[in-house]
Scaffold this motif. Sequence first.
Motif, mmCIF file in Angstrom:
data_model
loop_
_atom_site.group_PDB
_atom_site.id
_atom_site.type_symbol
_atom_site.label_atom_id
_atom_site.label_comp_id
_atom_site.label_asym_id
_atom_site.label_seq_id
_atom_site.Cartn_x
_atom_site.Cartn_y
_atom_site.Cartn_z
ATOM 1 N N ILE A 340 0.833 -1.202 0.000
ATOM 2 C CA ILE A 340 0.000 0.000 0.000
ATOM 3 C C ILE A 340 0.871 1.258 0.000
ATOM 4 N N HIS A 341 1.963 1.213 0.749
ATOM 5 C CA HIS A 341 2.846 2.373 0.872
ATOM 6 C C HIS A 341 4.128 2.179 0.050
ATOM 7 N N ARG A 342 3.995 1.465 -1.050
ATOM 8 C CA ARG A 342 5.161 1.128 -1.867
ATOM 9 C C ARG A 342 5.853 2.342 -2.481
ATOM 10 N N GLU A 343 5.124 3.440 -2.671
ATOM 11 C CA GLU A 343 5.706 4.635 -3.282
ATOM 12 C C GLU A 343 6.371 5.563 -2.267
ATOM 13 N N VAL A 344 6.247 5.214 -0.990
ATOM 14 C CA VAL A 344 6.815 6.069 0.053
ATOM 15 C C VAL A 344 8.345 6.002 -0.005
ATOM 16 N N ILE A 345 8.980 7.155 -0.004
ATOM 17 C CA ILE A 345 10.437 7.214 0.024
ATOM 18 C C ILE A 345 10.870 7.511 1.458
ATOM 19 N N ILE A 346 11.673 6.623 2.007
ATOM 20 C CA ILE A 346 12.149 6.782 3.385
ATOM 21 C C ILE A 346 13.618 7.178 3.341
ATOM 22 N N GLY A 347 13.959 8.265 4.005
ATOM 23 C CA GLY A 347 15.333 8.749 4.014
ATOM 24 C C GLY A 347 16.264 7.820 4.749
ATOM 25 N N GLN A 348 17.537 8.036 4.557
ATOM 26 C CA GLN A 348 18.543 7.167 5.165
ATOM 27 C C GLN A 348 18.569 7.379 6.674
#
Length: 348
Positions: A340-348
């Motif tokens: 569902i949240h596959r497009e979320v970009i998580i920072g390092q």
Amino acid sequence: LCITAGIGSAMLYSAAGGDMEPWASKHLARFFVGIFVMLVVAIIDIRAWLRYSYLLYVISLILLASVEFYGTIGMGAQRWISLSYISLQPSELMKIALILALARYFHGGSLEDYASLRFLIIPILLVLAPAILVLRQPDLGTAIMLLIASGSIFFLVGVKFSIFVLAFFTVIISIPLGWQFLHAYQKQRVLTFLNPETDPLGSGYHIIQSKIALGSGGLFGKGFMQGTQGHLSFLPEMQTDFIFTMLAEEFGMIGGAGLLGLYSLILLYGIALSLSSRNQFGRLVGAGVTATFFIYIFINVAMVMGLVPVVGVPLPLISYGGTAMLTILFGFGLLLSVWIHREVIIGQ
């Protein structure tokens, strides 16, 4: 998932001699509760699971340690904590918490980090702490699952092959020492695995009867509720560990292969959903959940066929058991959250 759980309910109905009690009705109720839990978990932002992954690990570790002092004993092992109307098995919760903690740690790491043994000290400790506590319960099957599932995450992030070779030889060298710490019944299980015919009416009885039931099913089986080994009480623990054997006796090789095909489809979906994530944390969580599901299946089926020692691992969504059911569906909830949240970009 619904089809698989339905098959499990049908087999538990058969195991009870054509009665929904005491297993099939509870199995269905737990499945529907688990589905609700899965949907709730799925809609929670993947970044929230990242944020609280270490906290969930610590809570699971505390519960696991508390079993040592407050756990209840069942089937010769101290693995459960009694909570009024339910019994909680913390080792099942740890399977998910460990995946989240490892995914959190490896998220944002580089190939240079993964190649450093110094960088790997912390995740190794994260794995060994619960594995040792689980072994003390004793629960060899769950400890093995924790180690293999964790090893799959180490492999997926790109840890050097030489480190796996080093770990393998360390385990081989440690076997004589580890043998001394095994309980008598665990040693007997290993010896029985090597030669079950040495004690056909004692420790070898389970696996011998399992093989007889598997063979007697033939290609198409004896028919629903017509299995002789199960319904004449020759087959032990047919509602839990040996339920695949009962299914194979009643529906034959075709029925067993059909169930494995259904599992394969679920695993393929798990891999596809994991790969769809654009962040490393989501990919590792999805891969860890999928790997854990595979290990459940592999160990149980190999166990009832006599390919590995009997270690008490249930068949997912088929065997009777509350905590295992909720753990598996919680894991699938995380897998859906990853998608569902596959497009979320998580920072390092």
